[in-house]
Design an enzyme around this catalytic site. Structure first.
Site, PDB file in Angstrom:
ATOM      1  N   GLU A 114      -8.832  -6.818   4.760  1.00  0.00           N
ATOM      2  CA  GLU A 114      -7.800  -7.654   4.152  1.00  0.00           C
ATOM      3  C   GLU A 114      -7.246  -8.688   5.126  1.00  0.00           C
ATOM      4  OE1 GLU A 114      -3.849  -4.907   4.495  1.00  0.00           O
ATOM      5  OE2 GLU A 114      -5.592  -4.049   3.496  1.00  0.00           O
TER       6      GLU A 114
ATOM      7  N   SER B  58     -12.457  -0.039   5.194  1.00  0.00           N
ATOM      8  CA  SER B  58     -10.999   0.155   5.142  1.00  0.00           C
ATOM      9  C   SER B  58     -10.581   1.613   5.261  1.00  0.00           C
ATOM     10  CB  SER B  58     -10.433  -0.445   3.843  1.00  0.00           C
ATOM     11  OG  SER B  58     -10.780  -1.792   3.715  1.00  0.00           O
TER      12      SER B  58
ATOM     13  N   SER C  19       0.824  -1.208   0.000  1.00  0.00           N
ATOM     14  CA  SER C  19       0.000   0.000   0.000  1.00  0.00           C
ATOM     15  C   SER C  19       0.855   1.254   0.000  1.00  0.00           C
ATOM     16  CB  SER C  19      -0.931  -0.004   1.219  1.00  0.00           C
ATOM     17  OG  SER C  19      -1.817  -1.101   1.166  1.00  0.00           O
TER      18      SER C  19
ATOM     19  N   ARG D 215     -14.105  -6.689 -11.192  1.00  0.00           N
ATOM     20  CA  ARG D 215     -13.940  -5.905  -9.978  1.00  0.00           C
ATOM     21  C   ARG D 215     -14.494  -4.492 -10.153  1.00  0.00           C
ATOM     22  NH1 ARG D 215      -8.211  -6.785  -7.206  1.00  0.00           N
ATOM     23  NH2 ARG D 215      -9.405  -5.859  -5.491  1.00  0.00           N
TER      24      ARG D 215
ATOM     25  N   SER E 150     -12.540   1.540  -0.437  1.00  0.00           N
ATOM     26  CA  SER E 150     -11.956   2.833  -0.072  1.00  0.00           C
ATOM     27  C   SER E 150     -10.979   3.321  -1.131  1.00  0.00           C
ATOM     28  CB  SER E 150     -11.222   2.714   1.273  1.00  0.00           C
ATOM     29  OG  SER E 150     -10.075   1.884   1.152  1.00  0.00           O
TER      30      SER E 150
END
Length: 451
Positions: free
Chosen positions: A332, A213, A31, A138, A185
């Site tokens: 996650e 998130s 991230s 997605r 998010s």
């Protein structure tokens, strides 16, 4: 090995012969690495990323930015270019005028497919986005609609999904936009990261169900501020569910990437389920990473932890307890927590994670099916899982090309003989060398990324 054989190969998950005692050096945060790459590419001057994660998702991000004209040089040094900084791998990012035509392969990386279309609006020319078959399924429509509302031209044949082409005009007006980010998010982060380069900046208003998130949005805001952006957000007294970023130049900076705390999860879980002890060096004292909540969650499930200058020491207590927990901010972590819960001494309820049905795979359905096929008793709920521990047996644990499914199966394999993980290589998405790191952990060898 061919792609087909790699995806069907079975990896015998090692069973622990006793308490795990190990020191595991976890690679850098995906991230942080991918946000850092985007911000460095949009800066007004070159910058450095030290100790970046080198994995499929981050290499896809780097290659995509290169395709649009950004220079990214990879080096390995004993210290940071003679400055006395940390050694190891470093990426020097050299901003340039973004341009098309360019082709971007997003793989199945949510950060690439969502963070880069806003960046592509700043390119001079068309940028084509494509990826793995799962990437077509997605959610992306909210980002596409928001960019159009801000003045972008995007061709997606009405799908609201990949593949698509962003026709960059070299600039974007920006301004105020509403978006339903209840599915991810990343929709909010995507708009915020590129916003300083928009002519009017951006005001993002989330409309819809509760945001999942949130720590990842806090991470985005903190990283924006660290490179000189002005951000008004709910966390600092701003209007609820509204983020404002002013137009400004971004600074190039020297960023050392923190260890990926979510990727530390399977190793901490190993200590918990075997009654052992695992040390994770360089665990930050303060961080926006969602994985930091593992300290609290795994302590509630029977372990204990100590954070010192040497890192985090996590010790299993000899038994694993069930838990009732809201994971909406740390979705996650759900696969790893579910794996531990399947080995607990009482039932668990994992709540607030309906959005996981839209991740790399439908994680709720996948966890239910795979744990139950090993003899477990897992039930899907409207927004999570209910797990009643049962004696488990060996069998094939399918991963659905999802890295966190693979590591969850490995955790179960520590306590259950005969578990075989299908396509453990999918862990390369965010955790390179996982099988070697797992084997080293079990043998007590100090594990280092890439060793």
């Amino acid at each position: 090995m061919t792609a087909t054989s790699a995806s069907t190969a079975l990896w015998p998950a090692p069973q622990a012969s006793g308490p795990v005692v190990a020191r595991v050096t976890v690679p850098g945060s995906k991230s942080v690495t991918n946000r850092g790459l985007v911000l460095a590419a949009l800066a007004a001057e070159p910058g450095w990323l030290r100790r970046p994660l080198r994995s499929r998702d981050t290499l896809l991000m780097a290659d995509a930015l290169r395709a649009m004209g950004v220079g990214i040089e990879e080096t390995v040094s004993s210290s940071s270019a003679g400055t006395g900084g940390p050694g190891g791998e470093a990426w020097r990012v050299i901003p340039a005028g973004l341009h098309g035509p360019a082709a971007v392969d997003v793989g199945n990386a949510g950060t690439v497919m969502r963070f880069l279309p806003p960046v592509a609006t700043l390119a001079d020319g068309p940028v084509r986005f494509d990826g793995d078959p799962r990437s077509y399924e997605r959610p992306l429509g909210a980002v596409i609609d928001a960019l159009r509302a801000l003045g972008a031209r995007i061709d997606d044949d009405g799908r609201g999904a990949l593949p698509l082409t962003v026709h960059g005009g070299g600039a974007l007006d920006g301004g105020r936009v509403e978006i339903d980010a209840s599915n991810s998010s990343q929709f909010v982060s995507a708009l915020l990261l590129a916003a300083p380069r928009f002519n009017q900046g951006v005001e993002v208003r989330h409309v819809g169900r509760a945001l999942p998130s949130l720590p990842h949005i806090r991470m985005t805001v903190d990283m924006l501020r660290s490179v000189g952006a002005q951000v008004d957000e709910p966390e600092t007294g701003g209007e609820p569910n509204v983020w404002r970023v002013s137009p400004s130049a971004l600074l190039g900076r020297d960023l050392t990437v923190e260890p990926d705390l979510s990727n530390a999860q399977p190793f901490l879980a190993a200590a918990l389920v075997t009654g052992g002890r695992v040390v994770i060096p360089d665990w930050p004292e303060r961080t926006t990473q969602p994985g930091d909540q593992l300290r609290e969650i795994f302590t509630a499930m029977g372990g204990s932890c100590e954070l010192t200058e040497a890192g985090l020491t996590f010790t299993g207590g000899g038994s694993v307890h069930g838990i009732d927990v809201d994971l909406s901010e740390v979705g996650e972590l759900t696969p790893g927590i579910a794996a531990v819960a399947a080995l607990a001494d009482g039932p668990s309820t994992l709540r607030g994670v309906a959005h996981l049905r839209l991740h790399e795979t439908d994680r709720l359905a996948a966890l239910t099916k795979e744990i139950n096929e090993l003899g477990g008793d897992v039930t899907e709920t409207a927004d999570g899982l209910h797990i009643r521990p049962r004696p488990l047996h060996g069998g094939t644990f399918h991963t659905y090309d999802d890295h966190r499914m693979a590591t969850a199966g490995a955790v179960i394999g520590l306590a259950v003989e005969g578990v075989a993980i299908e396509n453990v290589g999918t862990t390369a998405k965010t955790l390179p060398d996982f099988p070697e790191m797992w084997t080293d952990m079990l043998s007590g060898v100090a594990s280092r990324p890439g060793s």
